[in-house]
Design a protein around this motif. Sequence first.
Motif, PDB file in Angstrom:
ATOM      1  N   GLU A 187      -3.526  -5.579  -3.407  1.00 18.67           N
ATOM      2  CA  GLU A 187      -3.712  -4.166  -3.079  1.00 18.67           C
ATOM      3  C   GLU A 187      -3.931  -3.331  -4.342  1.00 18.67           C
ATOM      4  O   GLU A 187      -4.749  -2.414  -4.358  1.00 18.67           O
ATOM      5  CB  GLU A 187      -2.510  -3.642  -2.297  1.00 18.67           C
ATOM      6  N   PHE A 203      -7.706   1.755   1.303  1.00 20.22           N
ATOM      7  CA  PHE A 203      -6.712   1.024   2.083  1.00 20.22           C
ATOM      8  C   PHE A 203      -7.020   1.018   3.576  1.00 20.22           C
ATOM      9  O   PHE A 203      -6.522   0.182   4.315  1.00 20.22           O
ATOM     10  CB  PHE A 203      -5.325   1.619   1.855  1.00 20.22           C
ATOM     11  N   THR A 216       1.037   3.995  -3.096  1.00 19.51           N
ATOM     12  CA  THR A 216       0.813   5.423  -2.864  1.00 19.51           C
ATOM     13  C   THR A 216       1.961   6.252  -3.420  1.00 19.51           C
ATOM     14  O   THR A 216       1.747   7.290  -4.077  1.00 19.51           O
ATOM     15  CB  THR A 216       0.654   5.700  -1.352  1.00 19.51           C
ATOM     16  N   GLU A 217       3.187   5.794  -3.185  1.00 15.96           N
ATOM     17  CA  GLU A 217       4.358   6.492  -3.726  1.00 15.96           C
ATOM     18  C   GLU A 217       4.355   6.490  -5.253  1.00 15.96           C
ATOM     19  O   GLU A 217       4.783   7.449  -5.894  1.00 15.96           O
ATOM     20  CB  GLU A 217       5.638   5.844  -3.200  1.00 15.96           C
ATOM     21  N   ILE A 259      -7.437   6.237  -2.510  1.00 13.49           N
ATOM     22  CA  ILE A 259      -6.499   5.261  -1.947  1.00 13.49           C
ATOM     23  C   ILE A 259      -6.616   5.217  -0.428  1.00 13.49           C
ATOM     24  O   ILE A 259      -6.680   4.135   0.177  1.00 13.49           O
ATOM     25  CB  ILE A 259      -5.060   5.619  -2.359  1.00 13.49           C
ATOM     26  N   THR A 260      -6.634   6.367   0.213  1.00 19.06           N
ATOM     27  CA  THR A 260      -6.734   6.419   1.664  1.00 19.06           C
ATOM     28  C   THR A 260      -8.001   5.730   2.153  1.00 19.06           C
ATOM     29  O   THR A 260      -7.978   4.948   3.121  1.00 19.06           O
ATOM     30  CB  THR A 260      -6.716   7.886   2.148  1.00 19.06           C
ATOM     31  N   LEU A 280      -5.441  10.046  -4.393  1.00 21.44           N
ATOM     32  CA  LEU A 280      -4.940   9.796  -3.040  1.00 21.44           C
ATOM     33  C   LEU A 280      -6.081   9.688  -2.036  1.00 21.44           C
ATOM     34  O   LEU A 280      -6.013   8.894  -1.086  1.00 21.44           O
ATOM     35  CB  LEU A 280      -3.955  10.891  -2.629  1.00 21.44           C
ATOM     36  N   ASP A 281      -7.140  10.470  -2.225  1.00 26.25           N
ATOM     37  CA  ASP A 281      -8.312  10.356  -1.351  1.00 26.25           C
ATOM     38  C   ASP A 281      -8.946   8.972  -1.488  1.00 26.25           C
ATOM     39  O   ASP A 281      -9.337   8.348  -0.492  1.00 26.25           O
ATOM     40  CB  ASP A 281      -9.344  11.433  -1.697  1.00 26.25           C
ATOM     41  N   GLN A 315       0.830  -1.206   0.000  1.00 27.24           N
ATOM     42  CA  GLN A 315       0.000   0.000   0.000  1.00 27.24           C
ATOM     43  C   GLN A 315       0.865   1.256   0.000  1.00 27.24           C
ATOM     44  O   GLN A 315       0.596   2.209  -0.751  1.00 27.24           O
ATOM     45  CB  GLN A 315      -0.929  -0.005   1.219  1.00 27.24           C
ATOM     46  N   ASP A 316       1.899   1.263   0.837  1.00 24.13           N
ATOM     47  CA  ASP A 316       2.811   2.420   0.882  1.00 24.13           C
ATOM     48  C   ASP A 316       3.495   2.625  -0.466  1.00 24.13           C
ATOM     49  O   ASP A 316       3.627   3.762  -0.944  1.00 24.13           O
ATOM     50  CB  ASP A 316       3.861   2.224   1.981  1.00 24.13           C
ATOM     51  N   PHE A 324       1.769   6.661  -7.193  1.00 24.03           N
ATOM     52  CA  PHE A 324       0.873   7.726  -7.640  1.00 24.03           C
ATOM     53  C   PHE A 324       1.570   9.087  -7.521  1.00 24.03           C
ATOM     54  O   PHE A 324       1.478   9.920  -8.433  1.00 24.03           O
ATOM     55  CB  PHE A 324      -0.414   7.719  -6.811  1.00 24.03           C
ATOM     56  N   VAL A 325       2.257   9.300  -6.421  1.00 28.75           N
ATOM     57  CA  VAL A 325       2.966  10.566  -6.212  1.00 28.75           C
ATOM     58  C   VAL A 325       4.035  10.757  -7.281  1.00 28.75           C
ATOM     59  O   VAL A 325       4.238  11.877  -7.780  1.00 28.75           O
ATOM     60  CB  VAL A 325       3.595  10.611  -4.806  1.00 28.75           C
TER      61      VAL A 325
END
Length: 235
Positions: free
Chosen positions: A189, A233, A152-153, A229-230, A226-227, A148-149, A155-156
Amino acid sequence: MSVLFEDSNVEKYTAECSLTYSSFIYCMMLNRLSRGYSALELSFLLGQDDDFIRNMERFEVMDFSIELYGQLCRVFCHTNFLQHQHHGEPSLRHEMHSWKAGDTIFYRMECYKSDYESIVLFQLCEEDPAVSKYRYENSVKDRQQAAQDGITEMFVHQCFDKPIEPHRLYRQLESLIGVGVDPVHFKTELDKLVGRKGKAPLKRTKRRSFGYRYVLHPGVNLAAALDFITDKFNK
C-alpha cells in the motif's frame, strides 16, 4: 506429511567466510523466521532493495557492516544477536542449501572442515511466503484496508514531513491501528504512494543514509496528498 520428504531440487550457494559471519547469517535468519518475516519483508524494514536479504542468505551479497548490524538491532528491538567466535579465525568454505517441499522452504548451512568433510551448522525452514501471506483472501483485504487507514493517519499526523525509515513507519502503523498487519501488505500500500514529484506525494530516498527513507515531496500539501490517497486506494 510425506511430501516433506520427497526428493526436491536443491539449490546450493558457496562462499569462503568465517564462522562468525555464518553465525551472523544464522542469527539474522532465526530472528526473521521467529517473527514471521519473509526475506522481502525484512529487506523492506531495513530500507533495502527487495532481494537484499534473500541474496545475503544465499551468499550472493556479503555484508557485515556496522550499519547493517545496527539496523538489524533496531528492527529486531534488541542490541545483540551475534554469536562471537575467536579472533583471527580462518575463512572456511560454507555452503547454503535451499529446497522446497510442498509449501515449505528448507535451508541448511554446512561448513567444510576439509575438502571432503563437512558439518551441518544449522537447518531452518519456513512456509513459502507466497502462500502464507496470501492464504486467506478476506484476511488479506482486511490487512490491506488496515494499512491504508494507517497510512492515511500518518499523513494527517505529518509523519512524512521529515525522512523516516521503514521500520519506524511500521511501528507507527501498529500503534495507530492496533491490529497486526504483515509488513508486505503495508509495503504494497505504501508503494502506491511513492513516485516522482507531481505523480505521487512520497519519494523514497537513500542519499548518505544506510537504507531508504520515505518523505513528502516538497510543496505537497495535506489536502492534495489525501486526494491522491483516496483516488489510489479506491481503485
